[in-house]
Design an enzyme around this catalytic site. Structure first.
Site, PDB file in Angstrom:
ATOM      1  N   CYS A   1       2.389  -2.882  42.571  1.00 56.25           N
ATOM      2  CA  CYS A   1       2.016  -1.904  43.595  1.00 56.25           C
ATOM      3  C   CYS A   1       2.650  -2.199  44.946  1.00 56.25           C
ATOM      4  O   CYS A   1       3.050  -1.278  45.663  1.00 56.25           O
ATOM      5  CB  CYS A   1       0.503  -1.848  43.737  1.00 56.25           C
ATOM      6  SG  CYS A   1      -0.272  -3.463  43.938  1.00 56.25           S
TER       7      CYS A   1
ATOM      8  N   GLU B   1      -9.816  -9.523  43.992  1.00 53.03           N
ATOM      9  CA  GLU B   1      -9.074  -8.951  45.131  1.00 53.03           C
ATOM     10  C   GLU B   1     -10.001  -8.247  46.111  1.00 53.03           C
ATOM     11  O   GLU B   1      -9.707  -7.157  46.591  1.00 53.03           O
ATOM     12  CB  GLU B   1      -8.011  -7.981  44.595  1.00 53.03           C
ATOM     13  CG  GLU B   1      -7.162  -8.612  43.521  1.00 53.03           C
ATOM     14  CD  GLU B   1      -6.430  -7.604  42.635  1.00 53.03           C
ATOM     15  OE1 GLU B   1      -6.201  -6.490  43.084  1.00 53.03           O
ATOM     16  OE2 GLU B   1      -6.080  -7.969  41.497  1.00 53.03           O
TER      17      GLU B   1
HETATM   18 ZN   LIG Z   1      -0.304  -4.135  46.097  1.00 52.91          ZN
END
Ligand SMILES: [Zn+2]
Length: 657
Positions: free
Chosen positions: A414, A318
């Site tokens: 998230c 990421e």
């Molecule tokens: Zn996220």
């Protein structure tokens, strides 16, 4: 931490209670938060089969049992509470107070005597508290707790959660630092730094500012705390197998913050850290730190950002990669990273003044952040590609992170509550008050009640920025009597990067545009009602990338104002890669009302489709024998993609010369 601290009183943050968003597009998404998203997420957080989130608090409150799910799951509830708090403040959240109070009671009961609060470590590994900062996310969860507590206190003036958060923050301020007996560490995932700044602003307690500064300045210092910590585990990760052979850039610990010349590593971590750096630079008038922020901003927005305002181009870890490496089908471009970019831009605009910061905030909001949730608030994108062929998105390949459909939830969840809290507090990005200046950063139809220099104003913004390129503001001051004694108030309206000329009318008369640092300035030096009308001459436009971006070579994308457009299979058939467009093609607007939301323009234009008739039947390869066919293609706003079923999607279209 070294340098002497000069504390400057923080600038006023607009009260969300004074802002009402009425916009046809953003108003829909803002209403969605209280109508759908918050109840939907509350049910999921309570559903012990779907998530273990609230269940974990219940077990921790009872002080026995086992915590389940990912190690940072506590943070989902904190972000949900923060979203509720913003809704209460903006007037749409009173019905959630009982739910929030129920959650807050559990959180309070789950807190340990000394202030420690983390259901995973309390229940599963109490002897390992603070021993694995690289992976453990204790400070990350604490950061989200503090942010939720500050927002909830601001909205309700209830102190229970703030007391819990302060007790937790006080423990952290005692445990961490360079003093004797303190741990010289810092979080593996940043966010506590900016949370402590918020706590400092609400309490005026310098301890929080000092610890926020400490966490930033300690990062990446030699000897490297994370390397030392990992040595104690013989380099073997406890939670995340991908942390084997750890790259310090992943958590921005490869060098100290003043020497970080480029954005590296995990994009969300980086964005949260840069935002905190800007906060501290502003608060402490730390010019060196502000320069570091500017360098990083420049690197992100001129070399590492997608046209959709997303960042983090690698699906693996990421993370940011090298400059100009912006693949369109395998990128990560996490929704949270674009939210982080909005946060960073908001702070840079405050610290440095200049319209370019909100150009980026707007780009991230209108494209990636809105794409993060569907039109009914119950499906979410975590990863935001610019090009999708659904069949290619297979598990156990380098595209397994790319989902061709929004998902109902994630094991690492998230993004959904992050979108909720961002939309619920959107007002903070629209308007900003700085002394006697009132900034208007974004063109979102809304009303504002503001008190500036003792004068009370009502501002009504009617924006048709994406339909007509125009904005009208009505500024009313009702109570003023003695004009001679009025303090001067200046309205500053951002000139967006896509303005192709500016025509201004004030109270029906043409007016010369006065522009300062990218903002149109209007002095309001007499009372009554003023009308400001601005035509930014916005037209749909083709955008091409720097040749260094190999993925976009020979391609262009359609934009209108801040909106990026895309082609979808439902409108254009399959194989969107076969479509070629001339830069001179006439772009026709189809009726705005046909858009699924927000009366956004939908465009139509002529293009050609290339097909190879040299490859026959089931053949895989054959002779090149291309034929061209004229077609009409239809482009829709990227933020709305995948709201009409699964199919191919494409932003960057091939150019036909
Ligand atoms: Zn996220």
């Amino acid at each position: 931490v070294g340098k002497e601290i000069v504390v400057v009183k923080g600038q006023k943050i607009m009260d969300l209670s004074n802002i009402t968003i009425t916009d046809s597009l953003l108003g829909h998404y803002c209403r969605l938060v209280s109508d759908k998203i918050i109840p939907y997420q509350w049910n999921l957080l309570n559903d012990a089969n779907a998530t273990h989130c609230i269940e974990n608090y219940r077990i921790a409150a009872g002080k026995q049992g086992e915590s389940k799910g990912v190690v940072f799951q506590d943070s989902d509830l904190y972000k949900w509470i923060e979203a509720v708090a913003f809704c209460i403040e903006n007037g749409s959240g009173d019905s959630f107070i009982l739910m929030a109070e129920e959650a807050i009671d559990l959180i309070e009961q789950a807190q340990e005597e000394d202030g420690y609060l983390n259901t995973y470590f309390t229940l599963n590994a109490p002897q390992k508290k603070w021993t694995n900062l690289v992976e453990g996310h204790e400070l990350y969860c604490a950061g989200h707790l503090i942010e939720a507590a500050v927002a909830y206190y601001k909205a309700t003036r209830r102190t229970k959660l703030l007391t819990v958060a302060r007790k937790n923050a006080d423990l952290i301020c005692r445990v961490f630092g360079n003093g004797e007996g303190q741990i010289p560490g810092y979080p593996g995932h940043q966010v506590i730094e900016l949370a402590l700044m918020k706590l400092y602003h609400v309490t005026n307690d310098d301890t929080y500012l000092n610890t926020a500064r400490y966490f930033l300045y300690q990062r990446g210092k030699e000897p490297n705390y994370f390397l030392e910590e990992m040595k104690k585990r013989n380099g073997i990760p406890e939670f995340f197998h991908e942390f084997t052979d750890y790259d310090l850039r992943y958590s921005q610990t490869h060098t100290d913050i003043l020497h970080q010349e480029t954005a590296e590593g995990h994009a969300v971590r980086a964005m949260y850290m840069f935002s905190a750096m800007a906060d501290v630079a502003m608060e402490c008038r730390d010019e060196e730190l502000l320069q570091a922020c500017k360098r990083l901003w420049e690197n992100v927005t001129t070399k590492k950002m997608y046209i959709t305002g997303s960042v983090g181009s690698s699906g693996y870890l990421e993370r940011f990669t090298t400059d100009y490496n912006l693949p369109n089908h395998s990128n990560y471009s996490e929704t949270c990273a674009s939210i982080g970019l909005m946060m960073f831009g908001q702070r840079m605009a405050k610290a440095d003044r200049g319209a370019e910061y909100y150009d980026v905030v707007e780009r991230a909001l209108y494209n990636t952040v809105l794409a993060g949730v569907n039109l009914t608030g119950d499906r979410y994108f975590y990863v935001n590609p610019l090009e999708v062929v659904p069949d290619y998105c297979m598990d156990h390949t380098d595209l397994q992170h790319v989902k061709p459909n929004r998902q109902r939830w994630f094991s690492v969840a998230c993004c959904p509550p992050n979108v909720a809290r961002t939309l619920a507090s959107l007002g903070q990005y629209l308007y900003e008050q700085d002394g006697t200046d009132l900034y208007i950063h974004l063109f979102i139809s809304s009303t504002l009640e503001a008190e500036i220099a003792g004068r009370k104003f009502k501002v009504t913004m009617d924006s048709s920025i994406v339909q007509q390129g125009t904005v009208q503001l009505k500024i009313t001051e009702e109570q003023a009597t003695d004009i001679a004694q009025l303090a001067n108030v200046t309205i500053k309206i951002r000139v967006p990067e896509y303005a192709r000329g500016i025509n201004v009318e004030q109270d029906g008369e043409k007016k010369e545009a006065v522009i300062n640092k990218g903002y149109l300035c209007f002095d309001i030096n007499f009372s009554g009602t003023h009308t400001i009308f601005i035509d930014f001459n916005v037209r749909p436009r083709w955008v091409a990338a720097n040749d260094k971006v190999r993925a976009d070579e020979g391609k262009m994308a359609l934009m209108n104002g801040p909106l990026v457009y895309c082609l979808e299979q439902i409108d254009n058939g399959e194989n969107l890669a076969g479509i070629y467009v001339r830069t001179t093609t006439q772009i026709r607007m189809l009726s705005c009302e046909k858009a699924p939301c927000g009366e956004l323009p939908i465009y139509e234009y002529q293009a050609t489709r290339l097909a190879n008739e040299g490859v026959k039947g089931q053949q895989l390869y054959g002779e090149p024998d291309f034929v061209e066919r004229e077609v009409w293609v239809k482009a829709v706003p990227y933020c709305l993609w995948n709201n009409r079923g699964q199919g191919e999607m494409l932003v960057w279209q091939k150019v036909k010369l």
